[in-house]
Motif scaffolding. Structure first.
Motif, PDB file in Angstrom:
ATOM      1  N   ALA A 126       7.113 -11.223  15.347  1.00 40.49           N
ATOM      2  CA  ALA A 126       7.712 -12.238  15.083  1.00 40.49           C
ATOM      3  C   ALA A 126       9.504 -11.566  15.162  1.00 40.49           C
ATOM      4  N   GLY A 127       9.494  -9.875  14.367  1.00 42.06           N
ATOM      5  CA  GLY A 127      10.575  -9.566  14.327  1.00 42.06           C
ATOM      6  C   GLY A 127      10.771  -9.162  12.424  1.00 42.06           C
ATOM      7  N   PHE A 128      10.266  -9.093  11.889  1.00 45.22           N
ATOM      8  CA  PHE A 128      10.379  -9.590  10.148  1.00 45.22           C
ATOM      9  C   PHE A 128      10.301  -8.116   9.790  1.00 45.22           C
ATOM     10  N   GLY A 129      10.157  -7.241  10.803  1.00 46.85           N
ATOM     11  CA  GLY A 129      10.240  -5.945   9.991  1.00 46.85           C
ATOM     12  C   GLY A 129      11.648  -5.630   9.460  1.00 46.85           C
ATOM     13  N   ALA A 130      12.716  -5.851  10.711  1.00 52.70           N
ATOM     14  CA  ALA A 130      14.036  -5.957  10.309  1.00 52.70           C
ATOM     15  C   ALA A 130      13.930  -6.368   8.825  1.00 52.70           C
ATOM     16  N   ILE A 131      13.354  -7.389   8.301  1.00 50.47           N
ATOM     17  CA  ILE A 131      13.880  -7.442   6.596  1.00 50.47           C
ATOM     18  C   ILE A 131      13.170  -7.015   5.708  1.00 50.47           C
ATOM     19  N   VAL A 132      11.999  -6.336   6.061  1.00 44.06           N
ATOM     20  CA  VAL A 132      11.277  -5.544   4.692  1.00 44.06           C
ATOM     21  C   VAL A 132      12.684  -3.520   5.175  1.00 44.06           C
ATOM     22  N   LYS A 133      13.287  -3.620   6.100  1.00 45.68           N
ATOM     23  CA  LYS A 133      14.298  -2.531   6.515  1.00 45.68           C
ATOM     24  C   LYS A 133      15.467  -3.131   5.937  1.00 45.68           C
ATOM     25  N   ALA A 134      15.939  -4.123   5.201  1.00 45.53           N
ATOM     26  CA  ALA A 134      16.593  -4.151   4.951  1.00 45.53           C
ATOM     27  C   ALA A 134      16.271  -3.977   2.800  1.00 45.53           C
ATOM     28  N   PHE A 135      15.225  -4.802   2.919  1.00 47.32           N
ATOM     29  CA  PHE A 135      15.215  -4.401   1.335  1.00 47.32           C
ATOM     30  C   PHE A 135      13.965  -3.368   0.704  1.00 47.32           C
ATOM     31  N   PRO A 136      14.260  -1.786   1.543  1.00 49.29           N
ATOM     32  CA  PRO A 136      13.660  -1.267   0.571  1.00 49.29           C
ATOM     33  C   PRO A 136      12.868  -1.105  -0.526  1.00 49.29           C
ATOM     34  N   ALA A 137      13.538  -1.753  -1.789  1.00 50.75           N
ATOM     35  CA  ALA A 137      12.574  -1.907  -2.464  1.00 50.75           C
ATOM     36  C   ALA A 137      11.495  -2.251  -3.162  1.00 50.75           C
ATOM     37  N   ALA A 138      11.088  -3.616  -1.856  1.00 48.75           N
ATOM     38  CA  ALA A 138      10.414  -4.039  -1.876  1.00 48.75           C
ATOM     39  C   ALA A 138       8.840  -2.893  -1.432  1.00 48.75           C
ATOM     40  N   ILE A 139       9.300  -2.340  -0.896  1.00 48.22           N
ATOM     41  CA  ILE A 139       7.713  -0.991  -0.523  1.00 48.22           C
ATOM     42  C   ILE A 139       7.833   0.239  -1.289  1.00 48.22           C
ATOM     43  N   THR A 140       8.993   0.337  -2.470  1.00 47.27           N
ATOM     44  CA  THR A 140       8.911   1.290  -3.423  1.00 47.27           C
ATOM     45  C   THR A 140       8.062   0.521  -4.471  1.00 47.27           C
ATOM     46  N   ILE A 141       8.396  -0.741  -5.031  1.00 48.98           N
ATOM     47  CA  ILE A 141       7.281  -1.519  -5.877  1.00 48.98           C
ATOM     48  C   ILE A 141       6.137  -1.841  -4.793  1.00 48.98           C
ATOM     49  N   ALA A 142       5.312  -1.892  -4.043  1.00 49.32           N
ATOM     50  CA  ALA A 142       4.773  -2.060  -3.728  1.00 49.32           C
ATOM     51  C   ALA A 142       4.319  -0.353  -3.873  1.00 49.32           C
ATOM     52  N   ALA A 143       4.257   0.118  -3.487  1.00 45.31           N
ATOM     53  CA  ALA A 143       4.160   2.188  -3.532  1.00 45.31           C
ATOM     54  C   ALA A 143       3.270   2.246  -5.307  1.00 45.31           C
ATOM     55  N   VAL A 144       4.406   2.023  -5.795  1.00 46.02           N
ATOM     56  CA  VAL A 144       3.883   2.172  -7.164  1.00 46.02           C
ATOM     57  C   VAL A 144       3.011   1.533  -7.226  1.00 46.02           C
ATOM     58  N   VAL A 145       3.106   0.268  -7.238  1.00 44.08           N
ATOM     59  CA  VAL A 145       1.565  -0.597  -7.437  1.00 44.08           C
ATOM     60  C   VAL A 145       0.581  -0.374  -6.847  1.00 44.08           C
ATOM     61  N   GLY A 146       0.152  -0.424  -5.611  1.00 47.39           N
ATOM     62  CA  GLY A 146      -0.343   0.419  -4.897  1.00 47.39           C
ATOM     63  C   GLY A 146      -1.522   1.490  -5.213  1.00 47.39           C
ATOM     64  N   GLY A 147      -0.001   2.611  -5.455  1.00 42.75           N
ATOM     65  CA  GLY A 147      -0.852   3.880  -6.187  1.00 42.75           C
ATOM     66  C   GLY A 147      -1.396   3.798  -7.454  1.00 42.75           C
ATOM     67  N   ILE A 148      -1.408   2.676  -8.241  1.00 44.58           N
ATOM     68  CA  ILE A 148      -1.626   2.551  -9.568  1.00 44.58           C
ATOM     69  C   ILE A 148      -3.218   1.957  -9.538  1.00 44.58           C
ATOM     70  N   PHE A 149      -3.473   0.994  -8.624  1.00 45.65           N
ATOM     71  CA  PHE A 149      -3.982   0.412  -8.361  1.00 45.65           C
ATOM     72  C   PHE A 149      -5.224   1.454  -7.784  1.00 45.65           C
ATOM     73  N   LEU A 150      -4.640   2.127  -6.497  1.00 47.50           N
ATOM     74  CA  LEU A 150      -5.785   3.218  -6.214  1.00 47.50           C
ATOM     75  C   LEU A 150      -6.142   4.224  -6.647  1.00 47.50           C
ATOM     76  N   LEU A 151      -5.420   4.770  -7.542  1.00 46.09           N
ATOM     77  CA  LEU A 151      -5.795   5.661  -9.127  1.00 46.09           C
ATOM     78  C   LEU A 151      -6.806   5.148  -9.697  1.00 46.09           C
ATOM     79  N   GLY A 152      -7.379   3.609 -10.535  1.00 48.09           N
ATOM     80  CA  GLY A 152      -7.785   3.190 -10.736  1.00 48.09           C
ATOM     81  C   GLY A 152      -9.233   3.160 -10.165  1.00 48.09           C
ATOM     82  N   TYR A 153      -9.262   2.211  -8.937  1.00 48.49           N
ATOM     83  CA  TYR A 153     -10.660   2.134  -8.477  1.00 48.49           C
ATOM     84  C   TYR A 153     -10.597   3.496  -7.882  1.00 48.49           C
TER      85      TYR A 153
END
Length: 192
Positions: A55-82
């Motif tokens: 639907a084209g929402f990739g452009a929104i994610v590109k516009a807010f790179p901080a969202a990817i950074t936050i997901a990376a940190v939270v996801g990384g912590i979760f993966l380390l725990g698992y």
């Protein structure tokens, strides 16, 4: 028909890679525990993300790179725990049979492994979304590939059950899962 096949093939090349989500689906399939629910969570999540990407929402994610950074940190912590839990299973003889697992809530774990993984956003929203660019048959092909993969992985894992009747096989699998998850967790955190 070309868009359908292109979507299927593109998604398969992205989804077959060994990662935290696939390792979890494989483990649940081997254990024969909540397989249908875990497969459904993974496939439905992919369908939602692919639809949003097409639907084209990739452009929104590109516009807010901080969202990817936050997901990376939270996801990384979760993966380390698992990953550390998987390492503990690999080294703890009492946890070596198919009936025990530290993951008592497989649906929540599947949701976390899917939605806390920034790579899923890059793959579905940005990569698939930019290739598809409104071509819905491409998206249908991608979703079909996702469903096919998770059903085959989750329910096909039982074919490996004779191999995993031995405790050593579970130790090796849990060791590999631990290595993959810890490596991905460190990579996500370090790269953010």
């Amino acid at each position: 028909m070309t868009d359908l096949l292109l979507g299927f093939g593109t998604m398969m090349t992205l989804i077959v890679a060994i990662g935290a989500q696939n390792a979890f689906v494989l483990r649940q399939g081997l254990r024969r525990h909540a397989v249908a629910q875990v497969v459904a969570v993974c496939a439905i999540s992919d369908a939602i993300l692919v639809a949003v990407g097409v639907a084209g929402f990739g452009a929104i994610v590109k516009a807010f790179p901080a969202a990817i950074t936050i997901a990376a940190v939270v996801g990384g912590i979760f993966l380390l725990g698992y990953g550390f839990l998987a390492a503990r299973r690999a080294f703890a003889p009492s946890a070596l049979n198919a009936g025990t697992d530290m993951s008592t809530r497989p649906v929540l774990t599947a949701l976390a492994l899917t939605w806390l993984n920034p790579h899923v956003y890059l793959d579905t929203l940005l990569l698939l979304g930019s290739i598809a660019a409104g071509r819905w048959l491409f998206g249908v092909g991608a979703v079909t590939a996702s469903i096919t993969w998770f059903v085959a992985l989750g329910f096909g894992a039982r074919l490996l059950s004779p191999l995993f009747a031995r405790p050593r096989a579970w130790r090796v699998l849990d060791g590999l899962i631990a290595a993959v998850m810890i490596t991905l967790g460190v990579t996500l955190i370090a790269g953010s």
